[in-house]
Scaffold this active site. Structure first.
Site, PDB file in Angstrom:
ATOM      1  N   LEU A 182      47.654  39.465  25.147  1.00  0.00           N
ATOM      2  CA  LEU A 182      47.357  40.409  26.236  1.00  0.00           C
ATOM      3  C   LEU A 182      46.935  39.615  27.469  1.00  0.00           C
ATOM      4  O   LEU A 182      45.920  38.919  27.465  1.00  0.00           O
ATOM      5  CB  LEU A 182      46.239  41.372  25.818  1.00  0.00           C
ATOM      6  CG  LEU A 182      46.491  42.185  24.539  1.00  0.00           C
ATOM      7  CD1 LEU A 182      45.340  43.151  24.277  1.00  0.00           C
ATOM      8  CD2 LEU A 182      47.808  42.955  24.629  1.00  0.00           C
ATOM      9  N   ALA A 183      47.732  39.691  28.498  1.00  0.00           N
ATOM     10  CA  ALA A 183      47.483  38.868  29.686  1.00  0.00           C
ATOM     11  C   ALA A 183      47.783  39.643  30.967  1.00  0.00           C
ATOM     12  O   ALA A 183      48.231  39.088  31.956  1.00  0.00           O
ATOM     13  CB  ALA A 183      48.352  37.612  29.622  1.00  0.00           C
ATOM     14  N   ARG A 236      36.098  39.348  37.489  1.00  0.00           N
ATOM     15  CA  ARG A 236      34.794  38.679  37.380  1.00  0.00           C
ATOM     16  C   ARG A 236      34.909  37.168  37.420  1.00  0.00           C
ATOM     17  O   ARG A 236      33.931  36.464  37.620  1.00  0.00           O
ATOM     18  CB  ARG A 236      34.112  39.096  36.058  1.00  0.00           C
ATOM     19  CG  ARG A 236      33.597  40.503  36.045  1.00  0.00           C
ATOM     20  CD  ARG A 236      33.194  40.906  34.634  1.00  0.00           C
ATOM     21  NE  ARG A 236      34.361  41.085  33.759  1.00  0.00           N
ATOM     22  CZ  ARG A 236      34.295  41.264  32.456  1.00  0.00           C
ATOM     23  NH1 ARG A 236      33.116  41.277  31.862  1.00  0.00           N
ATOM     24  NH2 ARG A 236      35.387  41.424  31.738  1.00  0.00           N
ATOM     25  N   TYR A 284      46.996  -7.546  47.377  1.00  0.00           N
ATOM     26  CA  TYR A 284      47.913  -6.415  47.251  1.00  0.00           C
ATOM     27  C   TYR A 284      49.256  -6.928  46.764  1.00  0.00           C
ATOM     28  O   TYR A 284      49.885  -7.772  47.405  1.00  0.00           O
ATOM     29  CB  TYR A 284      48.095  -5.694  48.594  1.00  0.00           C
ATOM     30  CG  TYR A 284      49.196  -4.662  48.512  1.00  0.00           C
ATOM     31  CD1 TYR A 284      49.075  -3.575  47.653  1.00  0.00           C
ATOM     32  CD2 TYR A 284      50.363  -4.795  49.249  1.00  0.00           C
ATOM     33  CE1 TYR A 284      50.099  -2.646  47.519  1.00  0.00           C
ATOM     34  CE2 TYR A 284      51.397  -3.864  49.126  1.00  0.00           C
ATOM     35  CZ  TYR A 284      51.253  -2.796  48.264  1.00  0.00           C
ATOM     36  OH  TYR A 284      52.262  -1.885  48.126  1.00  0.00           O
TER      37      TYR A 284
HETATM   38  C1  UD1 Z   1      37.736  43.891  24.528  1.00  0.00           C
HETATM   39  C2  UD1 Z   1      37.503  44.890  23.369  1.00  0.00           C
HETATM   40  C3  UD1 Z   1      36.083  44.714  22.839  1.00  0.00           C
HETATM   41  C4  UD1 Z   1      35.864  43.286  22.409  1.00  0.00           C
HETATM   42  C5  UD1 Z   1      36.178  42.315  23.544  1.00  0.00           C
HETATM   43  C6  UD1 Z   1      36.141  40.897  23.053  1.00  0.00           C
HETATM   44  C7  UD1 Z   1      38.846  46.864  23.920  1.00  0.00           C
HETATM   45  C8  UD1 Z   1      38.823  48.261  24.367  1.00  0.00           C
HETATM   46  N1  UD1 Z   1      37.696  46.229  23.848  1.00  0.00           N
HETATM   47  O1  UD1 Z   1      36.863  44.255  25.577  1.00  0.00           O
HETATM   48  O2  UD1 Z   1      35.860  45.574  21.744  1.00  0.00           O
HETATM   49  O3  UD1 Z   1      34.519  43.110  21.967  1.00  0.00           O
HETATM   50  O4  UD1 Z   1      37.498  42.562  24.067  1.00  0.00           O
HETATM   51  O5  UD1 Z   1      36.267  39.988  24.101  1.00  0.00           O
HETATM   52  O6  UD1 Z   1      39.905  46.352  23.617  1.00  0.00           O
HETATM   53  N2  UD1 Z   1      44.216  43.634  29.222  1.00  0.00           N
HETATM   54  C9  UD1 Z   1      45.495  44.014  29.487  1.00  0.00           C
HETATM   55  N3  UD1 Z   1      45.704  45.256  30.021  1.00  0.00           N
HETATM   56  C10 UD1 Z   1      44.694  46.108  30.267  1.00  0.00           C
HETATM   57  C11 UD1 Z   1      43.373  45.696  29.977  1.00  0.00           C
HETATM   58  C12 UD1 Z   1      43.169  44.452  29.447  1.00  0.00           C
HETATM   59  O7  UD1 Z   1      46.447  43.257  29.270  1.00  0.00           O
HETATM   60  O8  UD1 Z   1      44.974  47.220  30.742  1.00  0.00           O
HETATM   61  C13 UD1 Z   1      44.009  42.283  28.628  1.00  0.00           C
HETATM   62  C14 UD1 Z   1      43.138  41.396  29.487  1.00  0.00           C
HETATM   63  O9  UD1 Z   1      43.937  40.605  30.366  1.00  0.00           O
HETATM   64  C15 UD1 Z   1      42.433  40.536  28.438  1.00  0.00           C
HETATM   65  C16 UD1 Z   1      42.387  41.429  27.201  1.00  0.00           C
HETATM   66  O10 UD1 Z   1      43.337  42.448  27.409  1.00  0.00           O
HETATM   67  O11 UD1 Z   1      43.148  39.358  28.141  1.00  0.00           O
HETATM   68  C17 UD1 Z   1      41.021  42.055  26.945  1.00  0.00           C
HETATM   69  O12 UD1 Z   1      40.657  42.849  28.049  1.00  0.00           O
HETATM   70  P1  UD1 Z   1      39.175  42.882  28.612  1.00  0.00           P
HETATM   71  O13 UD1 Z   1      39.144  43.776  29.784  1.00  0.00           O
HETATM   72  O14 UD1 Z   1      38.663  41.500  28.763  1.00  0.00           O
HETATM   73  O15 UD1 Z   1      38.436  43.642  27.406  1.00  0.00           O
HETATM   74  P2  UD1 Z   1      36.892  43.597  27.076  1.00  0.00           P
HETATM   75  O16 UD1 Z   1      36.172  44.529  27.953  1.00  0.00           O
HETATM   76  O17 UD1 Z   1      36.449  42.195  27.040  1.00  0.00           O
HETATM   77 MG    MG Z   2      37.214  40.261  27.829  1.00  0.00          MG
END
Ligand code: UD1
Ligand code: MG
Length: 465
Positions: free
Chosen positions: A10-11, A17, A372
């Site tokens: 997931l990226a 932040r 040099y």
């Molecule tokens: C997520 C988990 C949480 C866990 C935590 C661990 C969910 C709802 N929550 O929260 O339970 O403890 O990770 O670090 O999954 N991303 C997408 N598309 C989106 C949103 C996010 O690709 O629409 C990707 C982000 O780029 C990231 C990853 O998903 O790589 C996680 O997203 P992030 O927003 O960091 O989730 P957390 O709030 O950390």
């Molecule tokens: Mg996260």
């Protein structure tokens, strides 16, 4: 293992932040970017276990940039586009919508692009758990004293659910068992349950975590250490994670017989190789494709990039090397600069304030001080005095200086290239060599000295007191 796994990274998130100009998956981390680490470890996991697998990155925010970075380095990664970043559940849906092939894998492994400490080992543990116990889904969880921000694991009779920070009540907030964000799921199971997730939560997002529930055949696999799952959301976390990654690299070298005088205070990139018996002093930076042999000494503050240092060579303090070669028992520094194409032969030596560029110094050559040497070749056992300069540049083009073997080149000599000095030659100090010197030749070019007795007083000025 005769199973197939679709790995999803997931990226797509913005990573606000993190406060970097780059999108989060491309945040610099050692000599790589964040996203490289999960890709490389998934590849390892597939290879180690002979898994028929495929890696897909879900991209969204600044997706062209993220995709072109990954595509330049990995030909086997596929892409799924998440148009709007409305949650991790939606991100996974985008993956399954990207191609019908995604449905054919037995299992789906979910990772985040921002956890560079994850390794193939944790993936293997998740895989063994789901496979041997026939669960529908397994989440990697760990205990975190300060669980703020993580989804909490609320265990039920059979399975468990995950409650996000924003949705947690005071009781749930106290739970220290947290979700890592890494999961392995049966593909058929997750596709089925993704259909019913909603955005009825405080964040208004589609949570992937809602595919787990307390009455389902799912498992929260507890890991002893949180380290592999540490996420990068802020610059401070990026620093912490980089420091841990660096320590891991150095500890590996130490296990292989490399001695660090000050373990914490040196920097070694991921692809650097170092041989047994080598000693690394404080403040050393080793980067790129650097290869260091056995019993090498790298003194304080040396900066070495893309270079090859053979057995028993020494790089003395504060030397800077880029794309250079030091052959067996050769020595450079202190304060030496080796630019691309510098090639120091066996047992050769360059000393302080010597710069070498695109030059081959054969076995036993010495250039000990303040010189040099650029676009040059110096034959075996020749000795070059202090303050030697190859005048290689005419303002438009570079020219070559060739010096044969067993030559003695005095101090303060310049060669006006192109020029060739044969074997066994002697060039007198303070000479400017403009014409070639044949084998065994002696060359001198300097103004004749005139001495007048008792005449110094005419020139010595007295200071007014
Ligand atoms: C997520 C988990 C949480 C866990 C935590 C661990 C969910 C709802 N929550 O929260 O339970 O403890 O990770 O670090 O999954 N991303 C997408 N598309 C989106 C949103 C996010 O690709 O629409 C990707 C982000 O780029 C990231 C990853 O998903 O790589 C996680 O997203 P992030 O927003 O960091 O989730 P957390 O709030 O950390
Ligand atoms: Mg996260």
């Amino acid at each position: 293992m005769p199973f197939s796994v679709g790995a999803v990274i997931l990226a797509a998130g913005e990573g606000k932040r993190l406060k970097l100009r780059e999108p989060k998956p491309l945040a610099p981390c050692l000599d790589k970017r964040l996203v490289d680490f999960s890709i490389l470890e998934v590849e390892k996991f597939f290879n180690n276990n002979k898994i028929n697998g495929c890696i897909t990155a879900v991209i969204g925010h600044q997706r062209e940039k993220v995709q072109s970075y990954i595509a330049e380095r990995y030909s086997n990664v596929k892409y799924a586009i998440q148009e709007k970043q409305v949650g991790t559940g939606d991100a996974l849906k985008s993956y399954f919508n990207s191609s019908a092939d995604t449905l054919n894998y037995d299992y789906t492994l979910v990772l985040c692009a921002d956890t560079p400490l994850i390794t193939a080992h944790e993936m293997e543990q998740l895989f063994v758990e789901i496979n041997s116990k026939n669960f529908d889904g397994v989440a990697a969880v760990f205990d975190e004293k300060n669980p703020y921000g993580y989804g909490r694991i609320v265990r039920g009779e059979k399975g468990f659910k995950i409650v996000e920070e924003k949705d947690a009540d005071e009781v749930v907030k106290k739970i220290t068992e947290v979700n890592s964000g890494v999961y392995i799921l049966k593909t058929s199971y997750v596709v089925e349950h993704l259909k019913s997730i909603t955005s009825n939560n405080k964040a208004g997002e589609f949570y992937l975590t809602d595919v787990f529930s307390q009455d389902r055949n799912v498992e929260a696999l507890s890991f002893q250490s949180a380290k592999p799952f540490l996420g990068v959301n802020t610059l401070l976390q990026l620093e912490e994670v980089e420091s841990l990654l660096r320590d891991k690299i150095k500890a590996n070298h130490r296990d292989n017989g490399v001695r660090f005088i000050d373990f914490k205070n040196c920097y070694i990139d991921t692809d650097v190789k170092i041989g047994f018996g080598t000693v690394i002093y404080p403040g050393v930076h080793l980067s790129g494709k650097t290869i260091i042999g056995e019993d090498v000494i790298i003194e304080n503050g040396a900066i070495i990039k893309d270079s090859k240092i053979e057995n028993k060579a020494k790089v003395l303090a504060y030397s800077v090397l880029e794309s250079a070669t030091l052959r067996i028992k050769s020595q450079a520094g202190p304060f030496a600069r080796l630019r691309p194409g510098a090639d120091l032969g066996e047992e050769s030596k360059i000393g302080n304030f010597v710069e070498i560029k695109k030059a081959v110094l054969e076995k036993g050559v010495k250039v000990s001080h303040l010189s040099y040497v650029g676009d040059a070749f110096i034959g075996e056992e020749s000795n070059i005095g202090c303050g030697f300069i190859t005048c290689n540049y005419d303002g438009a083009n570079k020219h070559v200086t060739k010096i044969g073997k067993n030559c003695f080149i005095g101090s303060d000599v310049q060669t006006i290239a192109p020029v060739e000095i044969g074997d066994d030659c002697f060039v007198a100090a303070a000479s400017t060599v403009t014409h070639s010197v044949p084998n065994g030749g002696f060359a001198i070019s300097r103004g004749k000295q005139i001495t007048k007795e008792a005449m110094a007083s005419k020139f010595i000025k007295k200071k007014n007191k």
